[in-house]
Write an enzyme that holds these catalytic residues in place. Structure first.
Site, PDB file in Angstrom:
ATOM      1  N   GLY A  12       0.778  -1.233   0.000  1.00  0.00           N
ATOM      2  CA  GLY A  12       0.000   0.000   0.000  1.00  0.00           C
ATOM      3  C   GLY A  12       0.809   1.283   0.000  1.00  0.00           C
ATOM      4  CB  SER A  13       4.301   2.198  -0.881  1.00  0.00           C
ATOM      5  OG  SER A  13       4.383   1.623  -2.167  1.00  0.00           O
ATOM      6  CG  ASN A  14       1.787   3.671  -5.797  1.00  0.00           C
ATOM      7  OD1 ASN A  14       2.281   4.769  -5.977  1.00  0.00           O
ATOM      8  ND2 ASN A  14       2.179   2.594  -6.470  1.00  0.00           N
ATOM      9  NE  ARG A  58     -10.423 -15.083  -7.298  1.00  0.00           N
ATOM     10  CZ  ARG A  58      -9.637 -14.275  -8.007  1.00  0.00           C
ATOM     11  NH1 ARG A  58     -10.153 -13.515  -8.942  1.00  0.00           N
ATOM     12  NH2 ARG A  58      -8.348 -14.218  -7.770  1.00  0.00           N
ATOM     13  CG  ASN A 102      -3.780  -0.291 -12.865  1.00  0.00           C
ATOM     14  OD1 ASN A 102      -3.550  -0.427 -11.681  1.00  0.00           O
ATOM     15  ND2 ASN A 102      -3.150  -1.006 -13.792  1.00  0.00           N
ATOM     16  CG  HIS A 104       1.261  -1.638 -16.137  1.00  0.00           C
ATOM     17  ND1 HIS A 104       0.850  -2.850 -15.638  1.00  0.00           N
ATOM     18  CD2 HIS A 104       2.286  -1.909 -16.987  1.00  0.00           C
ATOM     19  CE1 HIS A 104       1.584  -3.819 -16.174  1.00  0.00           C
ATOM     20  NE2 HIS A 104       2.466  -3.266 -16.992  1.00  0.00           N
TER      21      HIS A 104
END
Length: 188
Positions: A12-14, A58, A102, A104
């Protein structure tokens, strides 16, 4: 106030970087972090930063409307995938068109697609002797890493670089650019 929800799978650094970036904003609020990993470090980060965080399985994500209904209640202006590894269900994409993005860790279309995440990408970059790589921030569609590109930033790959060196360079690009691109998207 623009509302942001972050999906993450791992450390979770971002996610933390985004939360901190918008913490004192008058215009943007990270209202929830969602993860498919009940042991993800992102849950600890969110708790420490006083942001609601939930994990799901899921079935809740793909077979029922549990996650979708949660998002409908939250009414996010933007859904951010920050190291989230599952393919996003079409029912959520249909409910939130052009509101799911997102980051990438490569210059798409290179090194994208199923199974291309994290160190898999960086190893491929080094093995293919690329001279540059970078990040791609893109809209999410029904296929892995094929949504329209919003932003790219590049860095050099030196012949002496290992996959770990490349990972470090990519992490720096993400930390620098991801929050600013999100902020601009929410202004537009």
């Amino acid at each position: 106030m623009k509302r942001v929800v972050i999906f993450a799978t791992g450390s979770g650094s971002n996610a933390e970087n985004l939360i901190r970036f918008f913490q004192n904003s008058d215009n943007v609020s990270v209202i929830q972090v969602l993860t498919n990993n009940p042991h993800a470090k992102v849950l600890d980060r969110a708790k420490r930063l006083k942001v609601s965080a939930l994990s799901f399985n899921r079935i809740a994500f793909t077979q029922t409307d549990h996650v979708l209904n949660n998002l409908k209640i939250l009414k996010p202006d933007l859904i951010i995938l920050a190291g989230f590894l599952w393919k996003f269900p079409e029912k959520i994409l249909d409910e939130f068109p052009n509101k799911v993005i997102n980051v990438h860790p490569a210059l798409l279309p290179k090194f994208g697609g199923k199974g291309m995440y994290g160190m898999h990408v960086h190893n491929a970059v080094v093995e293919n002797k690329e001279i540059e790589t970078g990040i791609t921030i893109h809209y999410v569609n029904e296929n892995y890493d094929e949504g329209a590109t919003i932003f790219q930033a590049k860095c050099d790959v030196l012949p002496s670089d290992t996959a770990e060196n490349v990972a470090s360079k990519i992490h720096e690009l993400e930390m620098e650019h991801f929050p600013k691109v999100v902020e601009q998207l929410l202004k537009d």
